[in-house]
Design a protein around this motif. Structure first.
Motif, PDB file in Angstrom:
ATOM      1  N   ILE A 111       0.860  -1.185   0.000  1.00 53.23           N
ATOM      2  CA  ILE A 111       0.000   0.000   0.000  1.00 53.23           C
ATOM      3  C   ILE A 111       0.900   1.241   0.000  1.00 53.23           C
ATOM      4  O   ILE A 111       2.120   1.112   0.098  1.00 53.23           O
ATOM      5  CB  ILE A 111      -0.929   0.047   1.240  1.00 53.23           C
ATOM      6  CG1 ILE A 111      -0.141  -0.082   2.552  1.00 53.23           C
ATOM      7  CG2 ILE A 111      -1.971  -1.047   1.182  1.00 53.23           C
ATOM      8  CD1 ILE A 111       0.342   1.138   3.185  1.00 53.23           C
ATOM      9  N   VAL A 112       0.285   2.420  -0.082  1.00 51.88           N
ATOM     10  CA  VAL A 112       1.039   3.664   0.090  1.00 51.88           C
ATOM     11  C   VAL A 112       0.547   4.315   1.383  1.00 51.88           C
ATOM     12  O   VAL A 112      -0.674   4.454   1.590  1.00 51.88           O
ATOM     13  CB  VAL A 112       0.824   4.634  -1.089  1.00 51.88           C
ATOM     14  CG1 VAL A 112       1.612   5.924  -0.880  1.00 51.88           C
ATOM     15  CG2 VAL A 112       1.234   3.976  -2.395  1.00 51.88           C
ATOM     16  N   ALA A 113       1.441   4.690   2.247  1.00 51.91           N
ATOM     17  CA  ALA A 113       1.078   5.369   3.484  1.00 51.91           C
ATOM     18  C   ALA A 113       0.535   6.751   3.135  1.00 51.91           C
ATOM     19  O   ALA A 113       1.232   7.550   2.512  1.00 51.91           O
ATOM     20  CB  ALA A 113       2.281   5.490   4.404  1.00 51.91           C
ATOM     21  N   THR A 114      -0.726   7.052   3.505  1.00 56.37           N
ATOM     22  CA  THR A 114      -1.345   8.341   3.145  1.00 56.37           C
ATOM     23  C   THR A 114      -2.167   8.904   4.294  1.00 56.37           C
ATOM     24  O   THR A 114      -3.372   8.831   4.222  1.00 56.37           O
ATOM     25  CB  THR A 114      -2.266   8.165   1.921  1.00 56.37           C
ATOM     26  OG1 THR A 114      -3.146   7.058   2.200  1.00 56.37           O
ATOM     27  CG2 THR A 114      -1.529   7.901   0.652  1.00 56.37           C
ATOM     28  N   PRO A 115      -1.650   9.539   5.305  1.00 57.54           N
ATOM     29  CA  PRO A 115      -0.225   9.735   5.528  1.00 57.54           C
ATOM     30  C   PRO A 115       0.444   8.550   6.209  1.00 57.54           C
ATOM     31  O   PRO A 115       1.659   8.481   6.230  1.00 57.54           O
ATOM     32  CB  PRO A 115      -0.185  10.961   6.457  1.00 57.54           C
ATOM     33  CG  PRO A 115      -1.445  10.858   7.251  1.00 57.54           C
ATOM     34  CD  PRO A 115      -2.464  10.262   6.316  1.00 57.54           C
ATOM     35  N   THR A 116      -0.347   7.629   6.778  1.00 54.34           N
ATOM     36  CA  THR A 116       0.233   6.480   7.457  1.00 54.34           C
ATOM     37  C   THR A 116      -0.410   5.224   6.871  1.00 54.34           C
ATOM     38  O   THR A 116      -1.355   5.309   6.074  1.00 54.34           O
ATOM     39  CB  THR A 116      -0.084   6.528   8.965  1.00 54.34           C
ATOM     40  OG1 THR A 116      -1.503   6.436   9.118  1.00 54.34           O
ATOM     41  CG2 THR A 116       0.407   7.808   9.603  1.00 54.34           C
ATOM     42  N   ALA A 117       0.102   4.070   7.278  1.00 59.80           N
ATOM     43  CA  ALA A 117      -0.506   2.816   6.817  1.00 59.80           C
ATOM     44  C   ALA A 117      -1.850   2.598   7.506  1.00 59.80           C
ATOM     45  O   ALA A 117      -2.784   2.073   6.911  1.00 59.80           O
ATOM     46  CB  ALA A 117       0.437   1.654   7.079  1.00 59.80           C
ATOM     47  N   GLY A 118      -1.952   3.046   8.759  1.00 60.00           N
ATOM     48  CA  GLY A 118      -3.203   2.885   9.491  1.00 60.00           C
ATOM     49  C   GLY A 118      -4.344   3.646   8.833  1.00 60.00           C
ATOM     50  O   GLY A 118      -5.511   3.302   9.008  1.00 60.00           O
ATOM     51  N   ILE A 123      -7.690   7.960   1.264  1.00 62.96           N
ATOM     52  CA  ILE A 123      -7.417   8.681   0.008  1.00 62.96           C
ATOM     53  C   ILE A 123      -7.663   7.789  -1.217  1.00 62.96           C
ATOM     54  O   ILE A 123      -8.387   8.210  -2.131  1.00 62.96           O
ATOM     55  CB  ILE A 123      -6.011   9.329   0.047  1.00 62.96           C
ATOM     56  CG1 ILE A 123      -6.060  10.539   1.003  1.00 62.96           C
ATOM     57  CG2 ILE A 123      -5.542   9.740  -1.347  1.00 62.96           C
ATOM     58  CD1 ILE A 123      -4.748  11.257   1.200  1.00 62.96           C
ATOM     59  N   LEU A 145      -3.230  14.124  -5.473  1.00 61.23           N
ATOM     60  CA  LEU A 145      -2.336  13.606  -4.427  1.00 61.23           C
ATOM     61  C   LEU A 145      -1.364  14.687  -3.957  1.00 61.23           C
ATOM     62  O   LEU A 145      -1.020  14.739  -2.775  1.00 61.23           O
ATOM     63  CB  LEU A 145      -1.564  12.383  -4.936  1.00 61.23           C
ATOM     64  CG  LEU A 145      -2.377  11.103  -5.117  1.00 61.23           C
ATOM     65  CD1 LEU A 145      -1.498   9.989  -5.698  1.00 61.23           C
ATOM     66  CD2 LEU A 145      -2.982  10.637  -3.789  1.00 61.23           C
ATOM     67  N   ALA A 148      -3.370  16.835  -1.641  1.00 62.21           N
ATOM     68  CA  ALA A 148      -3.524  16.133  -0.358  1.00 62.21           C
ATOM     69  C   ALA A 148      -2.211  16.178   0.427  1.00 62.21           C
ATOM     70  O   ALA A 148      -2.215  16.359   1.653  1.00 62.21           O
ATOM     71  CB  ALA A 148      -3.947  14.685  -0.604  1.00 62.21           C
ATOM     72  N   GLY A 149      -1.103  16.028  -0.289  1.00 61.31           N
ATOM     73  CA  GLY A 149       0.212  16.047   0.361  1.00 61.31           C
ATOM     74  C   GLY A 149       0.514  17.397   0.997  1.00 61.31           C
ATOM     75  O   GLY A 149       1.086  17.466   2.089  1.00 61.31           O
ATOM     76  N   GLY A 152      -1.450  17.590   4.172  1.00 59.55           N
ATOM     77  CA  GLY A 152      -0.838  16.712   5.170  1.00 59.55           C
ATOM     78  C   GLY A 152       0.466  17.275   5.706  1.00 59.55           C
ATOM     79  O   GLY A 152       0.770  17.149   6.900  1.00 59.55           O
ATOM     80  N   MET A 178      -7.150  15.580   4.474  1.00 56.87           N
ATOM     81  CA  MET A 178      -6.397  15.618   3.213  1.00 56.87           C
ATOM     82  C   MET A 178      -7.278  15.227   2.026  1.00 56.87           C
ATOM     83  O   MET A 178      -7.266  15.864   0.971  1.00 56.87           O
ATOM     84  CB  MET A 178      -5.197  14.661   3.303  1.00 56.87           C
ATOM     85  CG  MET A 178      -4.104  15.127   4.263  1.00 56.87           C
ATOM     86  SD  MET A 178      -3.028  13.775   4.817  1.00 56.87           S
ATOM     87  CE  MET A 178      -2.258  13.275   3.280  1.00 56.87           C
TER      88      MET A 178
END
Lengths: 312, 229
Positions: A111-118, A123, A145, A148-149, A152, A178
């Protein structure tokens, strides 16, 4: 970076007639001395990873490493096909995709952390379902993205984005803010509307504790990702309709910092409180394997060595 | 700024399930391996705080081992890292400690290969970002976001001047630099985060400078390790 707060992000973009995505790309190029094409390429690759994770969650039987969770994304997708959703198909699909990505995460998939894996489902859930609905190009979503970044980046540097530091409001809450802000920009909203969407979204998650059962990124994280995607869409709608965050969004971020700092450690990812310590949560934890590591011989960890700088 | 760019927010691409417990752990393991300069024969890892409490469910152990094998955060081999470590002849021991740590997710990594040994203390600070606080008990502040040059050298007048002038003649900018020493006239360590990757020529010139004992490059963006310079 030329901005540290959301009001600066809005002021610069408005004055220079830029989208937040454009500004973020420029600042990233400047900050890292990397060609724009490479920066955009990197983000495009991340977007493909997000799409793969949705696809995997929809088409494979994802079971988490603990065996506690899996299959809810598929369950939601099947339910939508029956045409009986309460929240509307757009919301339900964003929710299904968010669940899928979070389940892939729990199964040690990519996965991609967005902002974290949790919080990695929100997103992709919002973006990929909206791309299908509105027929947007990948390029448009990649810009989303960057937007969103940028949001964040402001939250992370003025408050926090990890559950261990600031509770779930910092993690799932940040992702919702985000996604909501980016969605406004993707739909053609102004930078000012983007900023309001962030504040509206964050206000709704203030105080949310991080209380994962057995300390795992599964219960309640996966469900919170699913519902978080719906909240993000709703906050974007509010902002696009012209609803404003009466308390400025930067001040809401400061409140997140205040609330997170005051949160007891049992509500910050330690699994010592909240849902993790319910009778059922405790039973689940007991069933899982106990740590196999030995205790370290004490004392340990000297971070303070001899101080001082070398003489020149 | 704790978070320096857009990819510390969106990203990394990673193997689940936790950016701080899995991706951050993989990065810390990889920094330690690059600090050693080769695949360790033996590794001893001590976990603190939330790392110690929940490392198994998050695959923190697998991610740390993957990092020690020089895997990136999204390497698909991470879930099976224990087996790959065995194949590589790497012996790994985990310990947990109940002592307070500067950050909830902290690890101390000690590595051995032949007569080489090294240690690292670092924390996973959220979203996969890390902060290394100590290398061989020298204080540092390394994020792993930039190519990082680490020099062990004697604490002598003029060493830093010759190091920085060598770097400046290669046209590479130093973004962040920190020096610490064990004792006056003893061993010192300098860590420098660079805006560009150091080229082999610069490295060999640095290595030949008086009083420079050893150089390592830590670069998490590299596909392959920078072993044995």
């Amino acid at each position: 970076m030329r901005f540290k707060h959301l009001h600066e992000l809005n002021a610069i973009c408005t004055a220079e007639s830029k989208t937040i995505a454009q500004l973020m790309i420029e600042e990233q190029v400047q900050e890292t001395n990397t060609p724009e094409a490479d920066v955009v390429q990197q983000m495009s690759e991340y977007y493909q990873v997000m799409k793969e994770a949705v696809h995997k969650g929809l088409n494979e039987d994802t079971v988490s490493r603990s065996g506690l969770t899996g299959g809810d994304g598929k369950r939601m997708a099947e339910y939508i096909r029956k045409g009986e959703t309460c929240s509307g198909d757009a919301s339900a699909l964003a929710m299904a995709y968010a669940l899928c990505v979070s389940e892939v995460n729990a199964s040690m998939g990519r996965i991609v952390a967005t902002p974290t894996a949790g919080s990695c489902g929100i997103i992709p859930g919002v973006f990929i379902s909206s791309q299908e609905r509105f027929g947007w190009s990948d390029e448009h979503l990649v810009n989303g993205l960057f937007c969103a970044g940028a949001i964040g980046y402001v939250i992370a540097n003025n408050s926090f984005i990890s559950g261990a530091e600031g509770g779930c409001q910092a993690e799932v809450g940040s992702a919702i803010g985000m996604a909501a802000g980016a969605m406004v920009e993707l739909r053609g909203g102004t930078p000012e509307q983007v900023v309001h969407a962030v504040g509206l979204a964050l206000k709704n998650t203030l105080g949310l504790i991080c209380d994962p059962v057995a300390g795992l990124v599964e219960i309640p994280c996966i469900v919170r990702n699913g519902l978080g995607a719906v909240t993000a869409l709703a906050a974007a709608d509010m902002a696009l309709a012209g609803v404003r965050s009466a308390i400025p969004s930067d001040e809401v971020i400061d409140v997140m910092l205040e609330v997170g700092s005051a949160m007891p450690s049992r509500h910050r990812e330690t699994a010592q409180g909240g849902l993790a310590q319910t009778p059922t949560g405790r039973k689940m934890m007991e069933k899982l394997a106990k740590p196999k590591a030995k205790r370290a011989p004490e004392p340990e960890l000297e971070t303070d060595g001899a101080a001082g700088s070398a003489s020149e | 700024m704790r978070f320096k760019d857009v990819f510390s927010i969106i990203g990394p691409s990673m193997t689940g399930p936790s950016s701080s417990h899995t991706a951050g752990a993989a990065r810390l393991g990889r920094i330690a391996r690059q600090w050693l300069g080769c695949t360790p024969e033996r590794a001893r890892l001590t976990l603190y705080g939330s790392f110690a409490d929940t490392y198994q469910g998050h695959g923190t152990d697998l991610a740390l081992i993957g990092g020690l094998l020089d895997y990136a955060t999204d390497d698909p081999r991470i879930p099976d890292a224990e087996e790959y470590a065995e194949q590589a002849g790497m012996e790994v021991e985990f310990f947990t400690s109940g002592l307070p740590a500067p950050h909830p997710n902290t690890v101390k990594i000690e590595l051995w290969h032949g007569d080489r040994e090294c240690s690292l203390i670092g924390a996973s600070i959220g979203g996969g970002s890390v902060s290394v606080h100590a290398l061989n008990d020298f204080r540092v502040q390394i994020s792993g976001e930039f190519p990082t040059l680490v020099l062990r050298h004697a604490d002598k007048a003029g060493v830093l001047a010759s190091v920085t002038s060598t770097i400046s003649s290669s046209g590479v900018n130093i973004g962040y630099m920190q020096v610490d020493r064990k004792a006056r006239d003893g061993e010192a360590l300098t860590a420098m985060e660079m805006d560009g990757a150091p080229d082999p020529d610069m490295l060999s010139r640095l290595k030949s400078l008086d009083h420079v004992l050893d150089i390592r490059v830590i670069d998490l963006k590299k596909g392959v390790s920078s072993d044995a310079i």
